[in-house]
Design an enzyme around this catalytic site. Structure first.
Site, PDB file in Angstrom:
ATOM      1  N   ASP A 194      46.790  45.777  30.041  1.00 44.37           N
ATOM      2  CA  ASP A 194      46.851  46.776  28.830  1.00 44.37           C
ATOM      3  C   ASP A 194      46.629  48.404  29.155  1.00 44.37           C
ATOM      4  O   ASP A 194      47.026  49.189  28.511  1.00 44.37           O
ATOM      5  CB  ASP A 194      45.522  46.498  27.875  1.00 44.37           C
ATOM      6  CG  ASP A 194      44.092  46.672  28.625  1.00 44.37           C
ATOM      7  OD1 ASP A 194      44.188  46.059  29.793  1.00 44.37           O
ATOM      8  OD2 ASP A 194      43.150  47.212  28.228  1.00 44.37           O
TER       9      ASP A 194
ATOM     10  N   GLY B  49      45.097  39.577  31.681  1.00 42.43           N
ATOM     11  CA  GLY B  49      44.327  40.193  30.877  1.00 42.43           C
ATOM     12  C   GLY B  49      44.605  41.315  30.065  1.00 42.43           C
ATOM     13  O   GLY B  49      45.518  42.229  30.533  1.00 42.43           O
TER      14      GLY B  49
ATOM     15  N   LYS C 265      37.078  40.514  38.402  1.00 40.82           N
ATOM     16  CA  LYS C 265      36.938  38.863  38.703  1.00 40.82           C
ATOM     17  C   LYS C 265      35.771  38.460  37.742  1.00 40.82           C
ATOM     18  O   LYS C 265      35.890  37.288  37.253  1.00 40.82           O
ATOM     19  CB  LYS C 265      36.291  38.814  40.207  1.00 40.82           C
ATOM     20  CG  LYS C 265      37.334  39.069  41.128  1.00 40.82           C
ATOM     21  CD  LYS C 265      36.743  38.681  42.513  1.00 40.82           C
ATOM     22  CE  LYS C 265      35.760  39.840  42.985  1.00 40.82           C
ATOM     23  NZ  LYS C 265      36.484  41.103  43.342  1.00 40.82           N
TER      24      LYS C 265
ATOM     25  N   GLY D 243      39.224  44.813  45.710  1.00 41.65           N
ATOM     26  CA  GLY D 243      37.679  44.700  44.954  1.00 41.65           C
ATOM     27  C   GLY D 243      37.948  45.230  43.719  1.00 41.65           C
ATOM     28  O   GLY D 243      39.098  45.918  43.022  1.00 41.65           O
ATOM     29  N   ASP D 244      37.336  45.326  42.735  1.00 35.62           N
ATOM     30  CA  ASP D 244      37.203  45.796  41.302  1.00 35.62           C
ATOM     31  C   ASP D 244      38.362  45.272  40.614  1.00 35.62           C
ATOM     32  O   ASP D 244      39.061  45.957  39.526  1.00 35.62           O
ATOM     33  CB  ASP D 244      37.172  47.163  41.263  1.00 35.62           C
ATOM     34  CG  ASP D 244      36.030  47.605  42.212  1.00 35.62           C
ATOM     35  OD1 ASP D 244      34.688  47.109  41.742  1.00 35.62           O
ATOM     36  OD2 ASP D 244      36.202  48.597  43.136  1.00 35.62           O
TER      37      ASP D 244
ATOM     38  N   GLY E 299      29.914  44.622  42.047  1.00 36.09           N
ATOM     39  CA  GLY E 299      29.573  45.016  40.850  1.00 36.09           C
ATOM     40  C   GLY E 299      30.455  44.413  39.601  1.00 36.09           C
ATOM     41  O   GLY E 299      31.429  44.600  39.861  1.00 36.09           O
ATOM     42  N   HIS E 300      29.870  43.660  38.788  1.00 36.07           N
ATOM     43  CA  HIS E 300      30.489  42.776  38.033  1.00 36.07           C
ATOM     44  C   HIS E 300      30.064  43.221  36.657  1.00 36.07           C
ATOM     45  O   HIS E 300      29.085  43.074  36.251  1.00 36.07           O
ATOM     46  CB  HIS E 300      30.439  41.268  38.083  1.00 36.07           C
ATOM     47  CG  HIS E 300      30.876  40.832  39.226  1.00 36.07           C
ATOM     48  ND1 HIS E 300      32.154  40.975  40.021  1.00 36.07           N
ATOM     49  CD2 HIS E 300      30.205  40.069  40.329  1.00 36.07           C
ATOM     50  CE1 HIS E 300      32.098  40.316  41.071  1.00 36.07           C
ATOM     51  NE2 HIS E 300      30.694  39.746  41.444  1.00 36.07           N
TER      52      HIS E 300
ATOM     53  N   GLN F  95      33.828  41.524  46.527  1.00 39.90           N
ATOM     54  CA  GLN F  95      34.782  42.184  46.987  1.00 39.90           C
ATOM     55  C   GLN F  95      36.210  41.680  46.780  1.00 39.90           C
ATOM     56  O   GLN F  95      36.293  40.960  45.913  1.00 39.90           O
ATOM     57  CB  GLN F  95      34.339  42.733  48.537  1.00 39.90           C
ATOM     58  CG  GLN F  95      33.382  43.457  48.800  1.00 39.90           C
ATOM     59  CD  GLN F  95      31.867  42.745  48.680  1.00 39.90           C
ATOM     60  OE1 GLN F  95      31.614  41.758  49.190  1.00 39.90           O
ATOM     61  NE2 GLN F  95      30.830  43.145  47.860  1.00 39.90           N
TER      62      GLN F  95
HETATM   63  P1  IMP Z   1      29.783  48.108  51.936  1.00 37.80           P
HETATM   64  O1  IMP Z   1      30.462  46.553  51.506  1.00 37.80           O
HETATM   65  O2  IMP Z   1      28.875  48.462  51.229  1.00 37.80           O
HETATM   66  O3  IMP Z   1      29.566  48.122  53.393  1.00 37.80           O
HETATM   67  O4  IMP Z   1      31.228  49.027  52.087  1.00 37.80           O
HETATM   68  C1  IMP Z   1      32.324  48.760  52.878  1.00 37.80           C
HETATM   69  C2  IMP Z   1      33.640  49.005  52.009  1.00 37.80           C
HETATM   70  O5  IMP Z   1      33.959  47.951  51.010  1.00 37.80           O
HETATM   71  C3  IMP Z   1      33.552  50.174  51.362  1.00 37.80           C
HETATM   72  O6  IMP Z   1      35.236  50.986  51.416  1.00 37.80           O
HETATM   73  C4  IMP Z   1      33.354  50.068  49.916  1.00 37.80           C
HETATM   74  O7  IMP Z   1      33.983  50.848  48.977  1.00 37.80           O
HETATM   75  C5  IMP Z   1      34.041  48.720  49.832  1.00 37.80           C
HETATM   76  N1  IMP Z   1      33.380  47.703  48.977  1.00 37.80           N
HETATM   77  C6  IMP Z   1      32.213  46.914  49.045  1.00 37.80           C
HETATM   78  N2  IMP Z   1      31.905  46.524  47.765  1.00 37.80           N
HETATM   79  C7  IMP Z   1      32.772  46.636  47.101  1.00 37.80           C
HETATM   80  C8  IMP Z   1      33.171  46.328  45.681  1.00 37.80           C
HETATM   81  O8  IMP Z   1      32.540  45.249  45.104  1.00 37.80           O
HETATM   82  N3  IMP Z   1      34.361  46.805  45.085  1.00 37.80           N
HETATM   83  C9  IMP Z   1      35.206  47.534  45.630  1.00 37.80           C
HETATM   84  N4  IMP Z   1      34.682  48.004  46.940  1.00 37.80           N
HETATM   85  C10 IMP Z   1      33.716  47.538  47.641  1.00 37.80           C
HETATM   86 MG    MG Z   2      33.185  45.415  41.185  1.00 41.62          MG
END
Ligand code: IMP
Ligand code: MG
Length: 460
Positions: A364, A447, A37, A33-34, A63-64, A254
């Site tokens: 970068d 990027g 995207k 994730g992160d 979170g975008h 994710q």
């Molecule tokens: P949940 O999706 O809130 O149940 O979290 C489960 C796991 O997925 C945890 O380790 C979170 O940190 C991770 N996670 C959920 N959504 C994101 C995201 O958008 N970015 C990064 N990690 C995420």
């Molecule tokens: Mg994110």
């Protein structure tokens, strides 16, 4: 400034659709994730090739951060095309919808000058996150923490919402329009309350009744707003758009390494994040899927529990990556753990997802100056044994095999022309290409900053 080469590349691939009908391309994260995207999705949507963008899984745990035309928006549940006025926004049946988050984001967008109401369509089969789901999420984490297996969820109620759906007691989004919705909600509320009390009585979990009341009031107010939105049979609408010859982009939340089936269970999210789930999360056949874009950063980050084999051991250096890359969660504000690029995991993610085009983001960000070496993980070990396959559980990994390649410091920030790329970053990209050569993927763009046009084209 639009980037012509990338535009042509996307256009040429979007044309190869069956019988003049439209197709669906997919964007997924290839790490934990992160990967940024949101920025790639926003960029892809800016070429007039797609008429809509669809979320197919996950919820407000995503979170975008999108920056465009001097505006910044942090979205959790609204699809990333929100800052482009002509793009339809779809929330598919595979999504768990946090009504409060959705309405809040819509208001924030309105303040930025984007009223998305007329172009937002939500599946009546999407799932509703109730106001008690986040409390159940927290109770579950509290309980796990006592036995030291905390997952580190985003506390958005994602796990409990998907659990209810699988247990066939959940609420569908379209239920809000039914005359007996209050009764349905009350039945679920009672069940949740009993469950919460169990955590309280058996495990000393403290229930904050005042907070629950506040959440309840906000949730009901948001549900009233939800009723005014375009809730529909989204599968039908998407198929209609495809029949009209329109192309749609499916936006993963994710990432592959957090997939409930193929991630490092239980340190995963509660949905299938793989492109295969686009079909089920939107209600479309696999035959309409075309390009699968995979997004990775030039390094790796992870939040939450579980082993992270590629993590940088030198704490000061990890902090340097965190600071330079602003590696703090857009949803939770938590600092993200930082690691080297993990090619062993990346190859696994590419194989699982069938990605054919790759974006490498944040090239970068490199707090290691030219002449000094950074590492790349190319394999995992269990004690002395080199693992041939990706491990069943990541905690089997006791050490990693690395290779070294020169850093480039901050010399590539904002580079938009591939002729201006530093020699070191060029070597790094060629190195990655060699390491992925057998997988039939192209690194199409790299990027170099937060803005939409902060990238350069790479492979043709
Ligand atoms: P949940 O999706 O809130 O149940 O979290 C489960 C796991 O997925 C945890 O380790 C979170 O940190 C991770 N996670 C959920 N959504 C994101 C995201 O958008 N970015 C990064 N990690 C995420
Ligand atoms: Mg994110």
């Amino acid at each position: 400034m639009r980037n012509k080469i990338l535009k042509n590349k996307i256009a040429s691939s979007a044309i190869r659709r069956r019988g003049g009908k439209g197709s669906i391309d997919v964007v997924v994260g290839l790490q934990w994730g992160d990967e940024g995207k949101g920025k790639n999705i926003d960029e892809l949507l800016s070429h007039g090739i797609y008429s809509g963008v669809a979320r197919f899984q996950g919820g407000a745990n995503a979170g975008h951060t999108i920056k465009a035309n001097g505006k910044t928006f942090i979205g959790h549940i609204i699809p990333s095309g929100c800052l482009q006025k002509d793009i339809e926004l779809y929330i598919g049946n595979g999504v768990v919808v946090d009504a409060v988050s959705l309405i809040k984001e819509m208001r924030e967008l309105e303040d930025l000058g984007f009223d998305v109401t007329p172009r937002l369509y939500i599946s009546n089969r999407a799932k509703l996150v109730s106001y008690l789901h986040p409390f159940l999420d927290q109770a579950d984490e509290y309980y796990r923490n006592k036995s030291s297996h905390k997952i580190g969820t985003t506390s958005r109620g994602i796990g409990p919402a998907y659990s209810d759906i699988r247990a066939r007691r959940g609420l569908l989004l379209g239920d809000v329009l039914l005359p007996d919705f209050k009764e349905r909600e009350e039945n679920l509320r009672k069940f949740h309350h009993d469950f919460l009390n169990l955590y309280k009585e058996k495990h000393e979990f403290e229930i904050d009744e005042k907070k629950i009341e506040e959440s309840k009031a906000k949730w009901w107010a948001a549900v009233e707003e939800l009723k005014k939105l375009q809730i529909c049979d989204l599968s039908f609408l998407v198929q209609k758009r495809l029949a009209e010859g329109k192309n749609i982009l499916a936006e993963g939340a994710q990432a592959v390494m957090l997939d409930i089936d193929f991630g490092d269970y239980p340190n995963v999210t509660s949905s299938n994040t793989l492109p295969a789930n686009v079909c089920l999360g939107l209600g479309i056949p696999h035959t309409v899927l075309r390009d699968i874009y995979g997004v990775t950063k030039a390094y790796t980050t992870k939040v939450g529990g579980g082993n992270f084999p590629a993590r940088i051991k030198d704490q000061a250096l990890e902090k340097a990556f965190q600071d330079a890359g602003h590696e703090f969660g857009a949803t939770t504000g938590r600092p993200r753990m930082c690691g080297w690029l993990d090619l062993f995991a990346l190859r696994h993610a590419i194989a699982l997802s069938g990605v054919n085009k790759i974006f490498i983001n944040k090239a970068d960000i490199c707090p290691i100056n030219k002449g000094k070496n950074m590492k790349v993980v190319i394999g995992y070990k269990n004690n002395k044994k080199v693992l041939k396959e990706f491990p069943f559980y990541l905690n089997e990994v006791t050490s990693v095999i690395t290779e070294e390649i020169s850093g480039w410091g901050d010399s590539n920030h904002g580079v938009k022309n591939n002729k201006k790329v530093s020699k070191e970053l060029r070597s790094y990209l060629n190195y990655i290409k060699r390491k992925l050569a057998d997988l039939n993927v192209k690194i199409i763009a790299v990027g170099t900053g937060q803005d939409r046009d902060h990238f350069f084209n790479w492979e043709k």
